[in-house]
Design a protein around this motif. Structure first.
Motif, mmCIF file in Angstrom:
data_model
loop_
_atom_site.group_PDB
_atom_site.id
_atom_site.type_symbol
_atom_site.label_atom_id
_atom_site.label_comp_id
_atom_site.label_asym_id
_atom_site.label_seq_id
_atom_site.Cartn_x
_atom_site.Cartn_y
_atom_site.Cartn_z
ATOM 1 N N ASN A 146 0.875 -1.152 0.000
ATOM 2 C CA ASN A 146 0.000 0.000 0.000
ATOM 3 C C ASN A 146 0.919 1.210 0.000
ATOM 4 O O ASN A 146 1.710 1.357 0.887
ATOM 5 C CB ASN A 146 -0.866 -0.015 1.268
ATOM 6 C CG ASN A 146 -1.825 1.136 1.299
ATOM 7 O OD1 ASN A 146 -1.414 2.279 1.163
ATOM 8 N ND2 ASN A 146 -3.087 0.856 1.473
ATOM 9 N N CYS B 277 -4.954 -4.259 6.600
ATOM 10 C CA CYS B 277 -5.343 -2.931 6.123
ATOM 11 C C CYS B 277 -6.818 -2.679 6.401
ATOM 12 O O CYS B 277 -7.638 -3.578 6.280
ATOM 13 C CB CYS B 277 -5.065 -2.820 4.632
ATOM 14 S SG CYS B 277 -5.468 -1.206 3.964
ATOM 15 N N VAL B 278 -7.144 -1.441 6.749
ATOM 16 C CA VAL B 278 -8.553 -1.088 6.965
ATOM 17 C C VAL B 278 -9.378 -1.290 5.693
ATOM 18 O O VAL B 278 -10.593 -1.443 5.758
ATOM 19 C CB VAL B 278 -8.721 0.369 7.436
ATOM 20 C CG1 VAL B 278 -8.109 0.571 8.798
ATOM 21 C CG2 VAL B 278 -8.120 1.340 6.449
ATOM 22 N N GLY C 150 -3.417 -1.490 9.576
ATOM 23 C CA GLY C 150 -2.311 -1.254 8.648
ATOM 24 C C GLY C 150 -1.847 0.192 8.629
ATOM 25 O O GLY C 150 -0.647 0.463 8.563
ATOM 26 N N VAL C 151 -2.780 1.114 8.712
ATOM 27 C CA VAL C 151 -2.420 2.539 8.652
ATOM 28 C C VAL C 151 -1.469 2.948 9.769
ATOM 29 O O VAL C 151 -0.828 3.990 9.677
ATOM 30 C CB VAL C 151 -3.667 3.463 8.702
ATOM 31 C CG1 VAL C 151 -4.495 3.322 7.449
ATOM 32 C CG2 VAL C 151 -4.498 3.183 9.929
HETATM 33 MO MO LIG Z 1 -3.969 0.332 4.803
#
Ligand SMILES: [Mo]
Ligand SMILES: Nc1nc2c(c(=O)[nH]1)N[C@H]1C(S)=C(S)[C@@H](COP(=O)(O)O)O[C@H]1N2
Length: 389
Positions: free
Chosen positions: A239, A290-291, A376-377
């Motif tokens: 990402n 990841c969201v 993930g962010v």
């Molecule tokens: Mo993400």
């Protein structure tokens, strides 16, 4: 003119009455779909709240110590229940719509309120499912900040849903009980059962063709989701690439240092790559979740943040808050915060290797944060500074 309008109205009512004689539009079908939707929305709401709390922890919330894969599971459920709710909602609207054709459209203040509530519920649900799906597809065709809009709309939608459930609870209970006895008599051919089976089939198919973005054994069935857990450099999706983040030069510069600084640090550190690699290394199996709905596990090797704190003279167990800063200048995810518990947990790493190879630039080289149970962010890449408070 008014005569014609009256004709249209009468026509609609005739069609409504015909539709309402079909089991596909009766309260039992509506109730069954309503229950399924209620369950999907509730799971989606609770998992979404958890994700929101982790990303924007209020002062009273410290991320609990849970199995490292918990967020992977909750976020996977969030996206899966949201997607499954799409065919359920469409079916529910189709089943219920004849009941909305009433003349006059409003008969009392209470009735007006009930109808307004429905408008809020339906538009809230459509908004949530649309923005969520767009997010999974990485498509952001709007001006507002997605997490904030999605979060507040969730409260409004769930509030309206609760009120709707309150208003419909006795009808629902009656419908579920009443028709069970008559079902054999009433249902023939492609009746309610066939319809509900088709809806369930659509929801199931959608789930099976998307959930592989996070459930690795089903990855070959992924059709609509843009990610597969096994496609990407070093066996992991990427990402934001190093080029996209504008960090290629800084991340490959020999002058790169990892600094450990801040008011809680007795001896500030500035380590180059060789010095960092010379510190004790740990290995952890941890997922990136990841969201946007995909997740993948990796084997990470690197230096524990707690070892860096100790090397900088922070006394073991001192309550700290660690800001992890990236080389990235402007990105939304250019830094993240570790709670004291996360910072001291031995599995929280600045990783230098992934799956047995030196970390790829796109996965955050020279080093990236990887910790258990974080969205993930918050797994900051291209780390250059730890600020300890
Ligand atoms: Mo993400
Ligand atoms: N500096 C920085 N770190 C970042 C990001 C970013 O945009 N910038 N993206 C985050 C997001 S949204 C995810 S899902 C993970 C993905 O890690 P990967 O690309 O190594 O799979 O990195 C996180 N770390």
């Amino acid at each position: 003119m008014s005569l014609r309008l009256a004709d249209v109205g009468r026509n609609l009512e005739e069609r409504r009455d015909r539709a309402l004689r079909s089991p596909l539009h009766d309260t039992r079908t509506a109730a069954i779909l309503g229950i399924a939707l209620g369950v999907a929305f509730t799971v989606c709401f609770v998992t979404g709240l958890y994700s929101h709390l982790l990303q924007r922890p209020p002062s009273w919330f410290t991320p609990p110590t849970l199995p490292a894969n918990t967020y992977r599971v909750t976020q996977g459920l969030h996206v899966a229940t949201g997607l499954a709710a799409i065919p359920l909602l469409l079916a529910k609207l189709w089943v219920a719509h004849p009941r909305l054709i009433i003349r006059p459209p409003v008969v009392s203040a209470a009735h007006l309120l009930e109808r307004l509530l429905l408008v809020v519920l339906v538009s809230g649900a459509v908004f949530q499912l649309f923005t969520g799906t767009a997010n999974v597809l990485r498509w952001y065709p709007w001006r507002f900040f997605f997490p904030t809009g999605h979060y507040w709309a969730a409260w409004v939608t769930m509030g309206a849903l609760l009120a709707h459930l309150g208003a419909k609870s006795s009808v629902t209970a009656d419908a579920v009980r009443r028709r069970r006895r008559q079902e054999v008599v009433l249902d023939g051919g492609l009746g309610r059962r066939g319809f509900l089976a088709a809806v369930a089939g659509a929801a199931g198919l959608l789930t099976v063709t998307t959930v592989g973005q996070t459930v690795a054994p089903l990855r070959h069935l992924v059709l609509f989701a843009p990610r597969r857990p096994d496609i990407g450099v070093q066996g992991l999706p990427v990402n934001a690439t190093a080029r996209g983040a504008g960090v290629v030069d800084a991340a490959t510069d020999p002058a790169w240092r990892l600094s450990v600084v801040g008011e809680a640090v007795p001896t500030a550190l500035a380590l180059d790559q060789r010095e960092l690699a010379a510190l004790p290394q740990r290995e952890e199996d941890l997922p990136i979740a990841c969201v946007e709905g995909w997740s993948a596990g990796g084997r990470w090797r690197g230096v524990a943040v707690s070892d860096l704190l100790l090397a900088a003279g922070v006394r073991p167990g001192t309550p700290v808050e660690v800001q992890v800063r990236s080389l990235e200048v402007n990105g939304l995810y250019a830094s993240s915060i570790l709670s004291s518990d996360e910072a001291w947990r031995s599995s929280t790493l600045l990783a230098l290797e992934l799956n047995g190879e030196p970390l790829h630039l796109d996965h955050g080289a020279p080093c990236r944060l990887i910790a258990a149970n974080r969205p993930g962010v918050l797994q900051t890449k291209w780390v250059t500074e730890l600020v300890v408070r």
